[in-house]
Design a protein around this motif. Sequence first.
Motif, PDB file in Angstrom:
ATOM      1  N   VAL A 269       1.138  -1.548  -0.693  1.00 51.00           N
ATOM      2  CA  VAL A 269       0.325   0.171   0.075  1.00 51.00           C
ATOM      3  C   VAL A 269       1.095   1.028  -0.154  1.00 51.00           C
ATOM      4  CG1 VAL A 269      -1.678  -1.339   0.773  1.00 51.00           C
ATOM      5  CG2 VAL A 269       0.082  -0.322   2.639  1.00 51.00           C
ATOM      6  N   PRO A 270       1.191   2.501  -0.442  1.00 53.65           N
ATOM      7  CA  PRO A 270       1.252   3.596  -0.644  1.00 53.65           C
ATOM      8  C   PRO A 270       1.377   3.881   0.535  1.00 53.65           C
ATOM      9  CG  PRO A 270      -0.763   3.644  -2.172  1.00 53.65           C
ATOM     10  CD  PRO A 270      -0.726   2.565  -0.860  1.00 53.65           C
ATOM     11  N   ARG A 271       1.430   4.265   2.004  1.00 59.27           N
ATOM     12  CA  ARG A 271       1.831   4.653   2.976  1.00 59.27           C
ATOM     13  C   ARG A 271       3.581   3.524   3.267  1.00 59.27           C
ATOM     14  NH1 ARG A 271      -1.675   3.282   6.663  1.00 59.27           N
ATOM     15  NH2 ARG A 271      -0.317   1.713   8.129  1.00 59.27           N
ATOM     16  N   LYS A 272       3.321   2.317   3.104  1.00 57.52           N
ATOM     17  CA  LYS A 272       4.563   1.924   3.551  1.00 57.52           C
ATOM     18  C   LYS A 272       6.057   2.704   2.649  1.00 57.52           C
ATOM     19  CE  LYS A 272       1.668  -0.647   6.085  1.00 57.52           C
ATOM     20  NZ  LYS A 272       2.448  -0.767   7.769  1.00 57.52           N
ATOM     21  N   GLY A 273       5.781   2.965   1.956  1.00 59.23           N
ATOM     22  CA  GLY A 273       6.799   2.917   0.705  1.00 59.23           C
ATOM     23  C   GLY A 273       7.784   2.138   0.273  1.00 59.23           C
ATOM     24  N   GLN A 274       6.674   1.071  -0.212  1.00 58.31           N
ATOM     25  CA  GLN A 274       7.492  -0.014  -1.171  1.00 58.31           C
ATOM     26  C   GLN A 274       8.277   1.104  -2.691  1.00 58.31           C
ATOM     27  OE1 GLN A 274       4.392  -0.737   0.147  1.00 58.31           O
ATOM     28  NE2 GLN A 274       5.211  -2.458   0.804  1.00 58.31           N
ATOM     29  N   ASP A 275       7.736   1.628  -3.044  1.00 64.28           N
ATOM     30  CA  ASP A 275       7.935   2.193  -4.066  1.00 64.28           C
ATOM     31  C   ASP A 275       9.025   3.145  -3.750  1.00 64.28           C
ATOM     32  OD1 ASP A 275       6.523   4.762  -2.666  1.00 64.28           O
ATOM     33  OD2 ASP A 275       5.309   5.440  -3.997  1.00 64.28           O
ATOM     34  N   SER A 276       8.975   4.361  -2.475  1.00 72.02           N
ATOM     35  CA  SER A 276      10.826   4.424  -2.598  1.00 72.02           C
ATOM     36  C   SER A 276      11.564   4.209  -2.831  1.00 72.02           C
ATOM     37  CB  SER A 276      10.296   5.178  -1.063  1.00 72.02           C
ATOM     38  OG  SER A 276       9.242   5.858  -1.148  1.00 72.02           O
ATOM     39  N   LEU A 277      11.563   2.631  -2.311  1.00 73.42           N
ATOM     40  CA  LEU A 277      12.523   2.116  -2.144  1.00 73.42           C
ATOM     41  C   LEU A 277      13.510   1.031  -3.723  1.00 73.42           C
ATOM     42  CD1 LEU A 277      11.546  -1.288   0.480  1.00 73.42           C
ATOM     43  CD2 LEU A 277      13.241   0.410   0.834  1.00 73.42           C
ATOM     44  N   VAL A 278      11.856   1.335  -5.057  1.00 78.09           N
ATOM     45  CA  VAL A 278      12.402   0.907  -5.865  1.00 78.09           C
ATOM     46  C   VAL A 278      13.171   1.686  -6.641  1.00 78.09           C
ATOM     47  CG1 VAL A 278      11.551   0.377  -8.048  1.00 78.09           C
ATOM     48  CG2 VAL A 278      10.231  -0.606  -6.191  1.00 78.09           C
ATOM     49  N   GLU A 279      12.620   3.376  -6.376  1.00 78.44           N
ATOM     50  CA  GLU A 279      12.680   4.127  -6.460  1.00 78.44           C
ATOM     51  C   GLU A 279      14.813   4.396  -6.322  1.00 78.44           C
ATOM     52  OE1 GLU A 279      11.233   7.965  -6.626  1.00 78.44           O
ATOM     53  OE2 GLU A 279       9.205   7.266  -7.200  1.00 78.44           O
ATOM     54  N   ALA A 280      14.705   3.799  -5.239  1.00 77.63           N
ATOM     55  CA  ALA A 280      16.349   4.553  -4.399  1.00 77.63           C
ATOM     56  C   ALA A 280      17.175   3.310  -4.940  1.00 77.63           C
ATOM     57  CB  ALA A 280      16.230   4.359  -2.907  1.00 77.63           C
ATOM     58  N   LEU A 281      16.334   1.914  -5.468  1.00 75.72           N
ATOM     59  CA  LEU A 281      17.936   1.027  -5.490  1.00 75.72           C
ATOM     60  C   LEU A 281      18.498   1.237  -7.420  1.00 75.72           C
ATOM     61  CD1 LEU A 281      18.278  -2.081  -5.327  1.00 75.72           C
ATOM     62  CD2 LEU A 281      16.303  -2.985  -6.908  1.00 75.72           C
TER      63      LEU A 281
END
Length: 370
Positions: free
Chosen positions: A197-209
């Motif tokens: 879900v958006p709150r958890k920040g998995q998308d930030s991990l993808v962007e940081a990778l």
Amino acid sequence: MLVTNDFPPRQGGIQSFVHGMATRLPVEHLVVYCSTSPGAAAFDAEQPFPVVRARTSMLLPTPGAARAAARVAVEHDCDAVWFGAAAPLGLLAAGLKRRTAIRRAVALTHGHEVGWAKLPVARTALRRIARGCDVVTYLAEYSRARLAPAIDALTSLEQLTFGVDTGEFSPTVDRAAIRRRFGLGDRPVIGCVSRLVPRKGQDSLVEALPLVRERVPDAALLLVGGGPYEKALRRRIAAAGMGDHVVLTGPVPGSELPACYAAMDVFAMPCRTRRRGLDVEGLGVVYLEAAATGLPVIAGDSGGAPDTVRHGETGFVVDGRDIPALADRLSTVLGDRELAARMGAAGRDWMCRAWTWPTVAERLAKLLSP
């Protein structure tokens, strides 16, 4: 009696918290009244206490639910009730006290009740819950500070945090099978266990990778869990050209979670508060499970999540929206094995001393006592 929507086999942090607490109370005196979910019959048959399921996937504080809960309380001679989440089922507390022998009511809060405290109509309902309950619990100082203006004068606000099974989540758990299954080999692995879900920040991990891989070229990302954000995440992964370096496992059985943590080298869930404070992380049991496994932990700065990390000692707290800062912390830990080992050991020690289930369950038992 435990009244809750958050109960296995449905997965999630609140579900783990509530079930973990239930199994560590005197089970011969406990009955659970809850909603249903797929696999419930088989799960319930294995429990050391009776579980009464409503024929709905979402139990609401309706007159019918109130009558049904009262019947369960009378049948099992209950004198106390605790609500797995205060909102909305805590609205049943006052009626249960009128209709049954229940004289003590305790309601647990997580993250969404903080949002209720900000909205006029929901705030009124939260105040009704507080009037009917003898104790309302909070996870962290962040939550207490936001709940207190709404309900502090109406009930007793007491802290009750998650617990973690330091035997189940341990550095001794074998990592090899999970790494083989997902083709991770000996790669440095950033991992996250959570609903997508958006709150958890998995998308930030993808962007940081991609930034991480500039410093740690073979780094991979393991995202454990399923949820409504999966399609959006897959699009982000493809757009970043990270398809060969990110694994999405989908939902996994709870029995496999210890091995999933063990397969990681650093745990990261860079959660962030959304919707003007209405969508916030209550605490985050996954941080505790990761630390108990001996992993360095990187947490977002949303809600109570920072309370699960000793910044610079057991891991780092980051702004979940600051991708360069997140990438720097991840790269630092992945690239320094001695630092990672030191943080992991410190986190494990902290979990064993302060966050065990017996300590937490004893606290709840006292709150439920007249």
